[in-house]
Design a protein around this motif. Structure first.
Motif, short mmCIF file in Angstrom:
data_model
loop_
_atom_site.label_atom_id
_atom_site.label_comp_id
_atom_site.label_asym_id
_atom_site.label_seq_id
_atom_site.Cartn_x
_atom_site.Cartn_y
_atom_site.Cartn_z
N HIS A 158 0.80 -1.23 0.00
CA HIS A 158 0.00 0.00 0.00
C HIS A 158 0.82 1.27 0.00
N ALA A 159 2.13 1.15 0.05
CA ALA A 159 2.95 2.37 0.08
C ALA A 159 4.32 2.07 -0.51
N PRO A 160 5.02 3.09 -0.95
CA PRO A 160 6.38 2.87 -1.48
C PRO A 160 7.28 2.19 -0.45
N GLU A 161 7.13 2.56 0.83
CA GLU A 161 7.97 1.98 1.88
C GLU A 161 7.73 0.48 2.01
N ASP A 162 6.43 0.09 1.99
CA ASP A 162 6.06 -1.34 2.05
C ASP A 162 6.74 -2.09 0.92
N THR A 163 6.63 -1.48 -0.27
CA THR A 163 7.07 -2.17 -1.48
C THR A 163 8.57 -2.38 -1.44
N LEU A 164 9.28 -1.35 -0.99
CA LEU A 164 10.73 -1.46 -0.89
C LEU A 164 11.11 -2.54 0.13
N ALA A 165 10.42 -2.53 1.29
CA ALA A 165 10.74 -3.52 2.33
C ALA A 165 10.45 -4.92 1.84
N PHE A 166 9.34 -5.06 1.10
CA PHE A 166 9.00 -6.38 0.55
C PHE A 166 10.10 -6.87 -0.40
N LEU A 167 10.52 -5.97 -1.29
CA LEU A 167 11.54 -6.37 -2.27
C LEU A 167 12.84 -6.76 -1.56
N GLN A 168 13.19 -6.03 -0.50
CA GLN A 168 14.41 -6.38 0.23
C GLN A 168 14.26 -7.74 0.92
N ALA A 169 13.07 -7.98 1.47
CA ALA A 169 12.84 -9.27 2.13
C ALA A 169 12.87 -10.40 1.11
N LEU A 170 12.29 -10.13 -0.06
CA LEU A 170 12.27 -11.16 -1.11
C LEU A 170 13.70 -11.46 -1.57
N LYS A 171 14.47 -10.42 -1.71
CA LYS A 171 15.86 -10.59 -2.13
C LYS A 171 16.62 -11.46 -1.13
N GLN A 172 16.36 -11.18 0.16
CA GLN A 172 17.02 -11.97 1.21
C GLN A 172 16.66 -13.45 1.09
N VAL A 173 15.37 -13.71 0.86
CA VAL A 173 14.91 -15.10 0.74
C VAL A 173 15.59 -15.77 -0.46
N LEU A 174 15.65 -15.06 -1.58
CA LEU A 174 16.22 -15.65 -2.80
C LEU A 174 17.71 -15.91 -2.63
N GLN A 175 18.38 -15.01 -1.94
CA GLN A 175 19.80 -15.22 -1.68
C GLN A 175 20.00 -16.37 -0.71
N TYR A 176 19.19 -16.40 0.33
CA TYR A 176 19.28 -17.50 1.29
C TYR A 176 19.05 -18.83 0.63
N GLY A 177 18.10 -18.85 -0.30
CA GLY A 177 17.77 -20.12 -0.96
C GLY A 177 18.81 -20.52 -2.00
N GLY A 178 19.77 -19.65 -2.27
CA GLY A 178 20.75 -19.95 -3.31
C GLY A 178 20.09 -19.97 -4.68
N VAL A 179 18.95 -19.29 -4.79
CA VAL A 179 18.17 -19.31 -6.02
C VAL A 179 18.72 -18.33 -7.04
N SER A 180 19.14 -17.18 -6.53
CA SER A 180 19.66 -16.14 -7.41
C SER A 180 20.71 -15.34 -6.67
N ASP A 181 21.64 -14.77 -7.43
CA ASP A 181 22.63 -13.89 -6.82
C ASP A 181 22.00 -12.55 -6.46
N CYS A 182 20.88 -12.24 -7.11
CA CYS A 182 20.17 -10.98 -6.85
C CYS A 182 21.08 -9.78 -7.01
N ASN A 183 21.94 -9.84 -7.97
CA ASN A 183 22.82 -8.71 -8.23
C ASN A 183 22.07 -7.70 -9.10
N LEU A 184 21.70 -6.59 -8.46
CA LEU A 184 20.85 -5.63 -9.17
C LEU A 184 21.58 -4.96 -10.33
N GLU A 185 22.88 -4.73 -10.15
CA GLU A 185 23.66 -4.09 -11.23
C GLU A 185 23.64 -4.95 -12.49
#
Lengths: 473, 492, 99
Positions: A158-185
């Motif tokens: 519902h807000a830009p802040e939520d969305t950013l926090a969600f994306l950071q949490a998702l990135k953490q999960v994907l990195q933890y899972g060894g699914v993706s390097d999640c290298n944004l660059e």
């Protein structure tokens, strides 16, 4: 008048595989243009796709990490649209039988815990990269055909802040899972935003605007900061929002319409005849579930429970998977947990944030840090010496024990030698001795400092304190 | 010694192996004949004379070192739809002008591994869409039995080349009859293997769930031999079946005792050529005489096959042919922006039949029509398969005509696409069901045009259909007849 | 053109646009007529009762045909570029893409 925004995301994640989704070309970033290509990923006449089984495993693993339902029967479909970066002018994707459906991800914003529903996760192939010149464009197919996982969320943000926090949490999960390097660059995570606005008391969602091709989390945040007020302004002026696709102009700081530049979407999905379906057994899924790593939240709880770490320490350590792994390896190599945590959080992370390296790039391995901590614990060296040894290790590497013995840094705990230092100090600082005896505590600390200096820092400070106290009665 | 170009594939391989002729002599015999005759026939688009000679010399050297391979030193013709490394591959289309294949199709790779020599590229209907080879953008191919008539299609170049002794055997592809129908019209043998038998890697896709590569040969034994060479699991084609290697050539006999052969009523229709019907019915009697039991059956699905085929095949084709956009290879017509460039390229690069099928296929998949057309066709397709499954519970194979008529005249059917489509009526069912079928000569019309008998078998039933075909063939002399070509005169 | 604007059930111009085929007016008219014929013929499929029949989406009954995640070199860059209608800097060149 109060308004409410509803935001959903379509997050595209490049999977960490060795080869591409449907051919054996390397899935690696940074090669010279069109050097990691073959008849399959170039869409040559006569070439055929073959599914990379690791991509299937990683996608299912992601589903398991977010509590999705795994479809035991799944298939690939052709999504038809023409674009110069699309080798076959259809994309092999998943339409009505994706690998994962449902699920959710929990995260927190400003200490408040939140949950976002996941609609589905499917697997597809990435497109090529376009490079624009003044007069024309060039296409590099190295990225074409690399495995791309698409995670679609419910409009639960519902807000830009939520969305950013969600994306950071998702990135953490994907990195933890060894699914993706999640290298944004490197474009490992890209997303499309669906955003609408409605009155706070309205039941139905507002008209949806899609903002495509977001490459950075900061861009997502800023785009929403601009788009939500824009939609509210329109509505407050009594204008209707028309469903459309917009793009984010980062330089101008606003979204703009892509109308007229897009064709009607009629993707004509149909089952991919070149690829037999994927049928997973319950046994396979059980086995994959057993291999799942702890997610950050679970790991933090475990660090608190198993190592008696303060919540704060555990939180800092798990925020980066590599740091958390480093910590666990240090403890496994014999270091007490709290000491390991202190050293990592203060000395090593300071170094990491200074240099921008990863903790794994440091010349001090977990075993080396554990050995250093051991030297402190068994009083071979004192704290200040240990910091000095660590500084050496960070520059030159090496074993802390050897550094200590080579440089004669071992702590002096021999009472005879220390008595000797104390005798000298008491004899030459009569005024401070008198001050102490008159009840001035700082004079005592001064005298200890003098003893330490005389020992060139190697005196066991605890022992000095005891001996001096006894001496001065 | 008889003229080498009249030898079968097996005979050619045997004589090279025995040293009765060198590979170079055999290759030169074909190159010479192509030189003299193909101006009249138009089967070849390109002949790789230098490459073939070089490979022939290499084959002779290998033989002299004592090496053995089933087809060592024998030339084979290749349909223009298969990638052959270093060769053009145009699919009979302008849109692939300039394209050079950077790899071998798996079937070609297997031919090479067996010692065979790819001789040249054979004409076809553009992207294998057609039944007369008139849809080639490259050239006309004539029927060696009557130069005023079509050779059938889409593998018309392959069939004409085999019939005119311009190669001992050729590879073709069959999506709705494109091997069997030209084989019938040119008086040779054409086998459409079970879907999944032969790797499609390197075959430029028309309809991926229907396409299959197969041999066109002078007799049934050669078809078996070539099938054994090109079939088998290929990790590059996810739809190729993992099965033990076949040895169909060794299982051929001369009688049919104990075999039950079905005769589907729906394959003898009103409006079919009476000479075709007579010849096929005579062939059925001959099979009976060879010991087979003839079982009248019914396949009511047959009348829906053409409609089903034209929906499924064109839908897949609309996606398969999307890659021809002038970006990475082939012809390009410049345009103002990428969309304009692609639209112009495709407008100039594709012929009318290809455009027709792309439009039809795009339409049946488009929003609002998918269920009514495409999804329904997929359901009817399963029903067609079920009909065959039922038939093969009581029969080992089925006997039918291959085509309702013999070779027709140029231009006779080009004005009416639907009429042209309907001539595939007896062959498309086999592709839709994913089963196998072979066409072989079973007589000639009074005007001297060949007539084809089709033997249809269940999935992986190649051994059964080739056994029937071989026993029948060996009890007749149809396969030994040759068209009367005015050797040396060339022009037509 | 949106779906509601489509005048007849089969609109060759709309479909040609989806298929990226630039058709002349004559070609459009001819194809419109031919395809209407073909579509009318295809209507015979409506005679078949397909209730309860699963669509046959694959020609085979196989499943899980996959490869191990192992990488291998692809095509030689020079060979790839040799086929390109227009090339520069190792790239396939196309008219300016507006994104």
């Amino acid at each position: 008048m109060s308004w409410r925004a509803d935001i959903g995301l379509e997050v595209h994640v490049q999977l960490r595989t060795r080869s591409k989704m449907f051919c054996a070309c390397p899935n690696a970033f940074g090669a010279e243009p069109n050097t990691q290509v073959c008849p399959v990923c170039l869409g040559y006449p006569g070439a055929l796709p073959v599914i990379n089984q690791e991509a299937i495993r990683l996608t299912v693993r992601t589903g398991l990490l977010i509590d999705a339902h795994i479809n035991l029967r799944s298939k690939f479909d052709r999504k038809n649209y023409f674009y110069p970066d699309q080798a076959k002018n259809y994309q092999i994707s998943q339409y009505d039988q994706p690998l994962c459906v449902g699920g959710h991800l929990d995260f927190s914003v400003n200490g408040e815990s939140r949950r976002v529903g996941i609609t589905r996760i499917h697997l597809e192939e990435d497109v090529a990269k376009n490079i624009h010149f003044d007069a024309d464009s060039g296409v590099d197919f190295n990225r074409a055909g690399t495995p791309l996982m698409e995670i679609v969320t419910e409009p639960d943000l519902h807000a830009p802040e939520d969305t950013l926090a969600f994306l950071q949490a998702l990135k953490q999960v994907l990195q933890y899972g060894g699914v993706s390097d999640c290298n944004l660059e490197q474009g490992n995570i890209r997303c499309d935003i669906n955003c609408s606005v409605r009155r706070a008391d309205a039941v139905n969602l507002g008209t949806k605007i899609e903002i495509k091709n977001m490459n950075t989390f900061r861009g997502v945040f800023r785009a929403l900061q601009a788009e939500i007020p824009r939609q509210i302004r329109e509505l407050e002026r009594g204008r209707a929002i028309v469903q459309e696709t917009r793009r984010w102009d980062d330089a101008a700081g606003r979204t703009e319409s892509m109308r007229g530049k897009e064709d009607a979407h009629d993707y004509r999905y149909f089952p991919e005849p070149d690829l037999p379906p994927i049928v997973l057994s319950e046994e396979t899924i059980t086995a994959w579930r057993a291999e799942l790593p702890d997610l950050p939240a679970a790991r933090r709880a475990r660090f608190v429970a198993a190592f008696s770490l303060p919540e704060y320490d555990a939180g800092v350590l798990v925020s980066d998977k590599e740091v958390a792994d480093y910590f666990e390896e240090t403890v496994a190599a014999g270091a007490p947990a709290k000491a390991a945590s202190n050293w990592i959080m203060t000395e090593l992370l300071a170094r990491v944030s200074e240099s921008g390296e990863s903790i794994r790039d440091l010349k001090v391995a977990p075993a080396g840090l554990a050995a250093l901590i051991q030297l402190v614990e068994n009083r071979t060296i004192n704290g200040p010496t240990a910091k000095e040894v660590l500084a050496t290790m960070l520059v030159e590497g090496g074993d802390p024990g050897e550094i200590v013995s080579k440089r004669g840094l071992a702590q002096v705990s021999d009472a005879g030698a220390l008595e000797n230092f104390i005798e000298q100090v008491v004899a030459s600082h009569a005024k401070s001795v008198a001050d102490y005896r008159a009840g001035k505590q700082p004079a005592f600390e001064f005298l200890i400092g003098q003893v330490m200096r005389l020992s060139r820092g190697k005196a066991n400070p605890q022992l000095v304190r005891e001996l001096l106290k006894a001496k001065l009665g | 010694m008889s003229e080498p170009t009249t030898w079968t594939l097996a005979e050619s391989a045997r004589r090279v192996r025995e040293g009765a002729i060198s590979s170079l002599e055999l290759t030169d015999a074909y190159l010479d004949r192509i030189d003299r005759l193909d101006r009249a026939i138009g089967a070849y688009l390109t002949v790789d004379a230098d490459g073939a000679r070089a490979q022939a010399r290499a084959a002779d050297e290998r033989r002299s070192r004592g090496e053995r391979a089933p087809l060592l030193g024998v030339p084979v013709g290749i349909k223009d739809v298969l990638n052959v490394s270093g060769w053009p591959c145009t699919c009979g289309s302008r849109i692939l002008e300039g394209y050079r294949a950077p790899f071998d199709a798996t079937a070609v790779e297997r031919l090479r591994a067996a010692g065979a020599i790819p001789l040249g590229i054979l004409n076809m209907d553009e992207f294998a869409m057609g039944s007369s080879t008139e849809n080639s953008s490259r050239q006309l191919t004539r029927n060696p039995w009557d130069l005023e008539r079509v050779p059938g299609g889409s593998s018309g170049g392959s069939a004409a080349a085999v019939a005119a002794d311009l190669c001992p055997a050729a590879l073709g592809t069959d999506t709705g009859g494109s091997i069997r129908q030209p084989a019938a019209l040119c008086g040779c043998v054409g086998l459409k293997p079970t879907y999944g038998r032969v790797s499609r890697y390197g075959l430029v896709a028309y309809a991926s769930s229907l396409d299959q590569i197969g041999p066109l040969t002078k007799d049934v034994r050669d078809a078996a031999l070539l099938h054994d060479v090109i079939s088998g699991r290929d990790p590059r084609d996810s739809t190729s079946l993992d099965l033990p290697p076949t040895s169909l050539a060794s299982g051929l006999g001369r009688e049919l005792t104990g075999m039950r052969l079905g005769l589907p009523a729906e394959y003898f229709i009103d409006g079919m050529d009476p000479e075709v019907e007579t010849a096929v019915r005579a062939a059925v009697e001959q099979c009976k005489a060879l010991g087979a039991e003839i079982v009248p059956i019914s396949l009511p699905q047959t009348r829906y096959a053409i409609a089903t085929y034209y929906i499924v095949a064109t839908a897949e084709a609309s996606a398969n042919l999307a890659r021809f956009d002038g970006v990475r290879y082939g012809r390009r017509v410049p345009g103002e922006d990428p969309i304009d460039m692609v639209e112009r390229t495709r407008a100039a690069g594709f012929g009318p039949e290809v455009k027709r099928r792309i439009i039809l296929g795009t339409y049946v998949l488009s929003s609002g029509y998918y269920d009514a057309y495409y999804l329904r066709a997929l359901k009817v397709r399963r029903w067609i398969r079920a009909g065959f499954d039922e038939a093969f519970r009581s029969c080992d194979a089925l006997l039918t005509p291959t085509s309702p008529s013999p070779a027709f005249r140029f231009g006779e059917r080009t004005g009416d696409p639907l009429q042209m489509y309907l001539s595939d009526i007896f062959t498309v069912t086999v592709n839709l069901a994913g089963i196998c079928g072979v066409s072989l000569p079973c007589g000639f019309t009074k005007a001297g045009l060949p007539i084809g008998l089709q033997v249809i078998g269940p999935a992986l039933g190649e051994a059964a259909i080739l056994r029937v075909a071989h026993a029948y063939e060996q009890s007749t002399e149809w396969h030994t007849r040759r068209p009367n070509l005015a050797v040396g005169e060339g022009a037509a | 053109m949106s779906e509601t604007e489509r005048q007849s059930p089969f609109d060759v111009a709309y479909v040609a646009r989806l298929a990226r085929l630039k058709l002349g007016e004559d070609e459009c008219a001819r194809l419109q007529a031919q395809l209407e014929d073909i579509l009318a013929y295809v209507e015979t499929l409506n005679e078949v009762d397909v209730s309860g029949i699963e669509p046959m989406t694959q020609a085979l009954e196989t499943q899980n045909v996959m490869r191990a995640d192992v990488s291998a070199p692809g095509l030689d860059h020079a060979a790839v570029m040799a086929n390109a209608p227009e090339r520069r800097l190792g790239l396939f060149i196309v008219p300016r893409i507006i994104e």
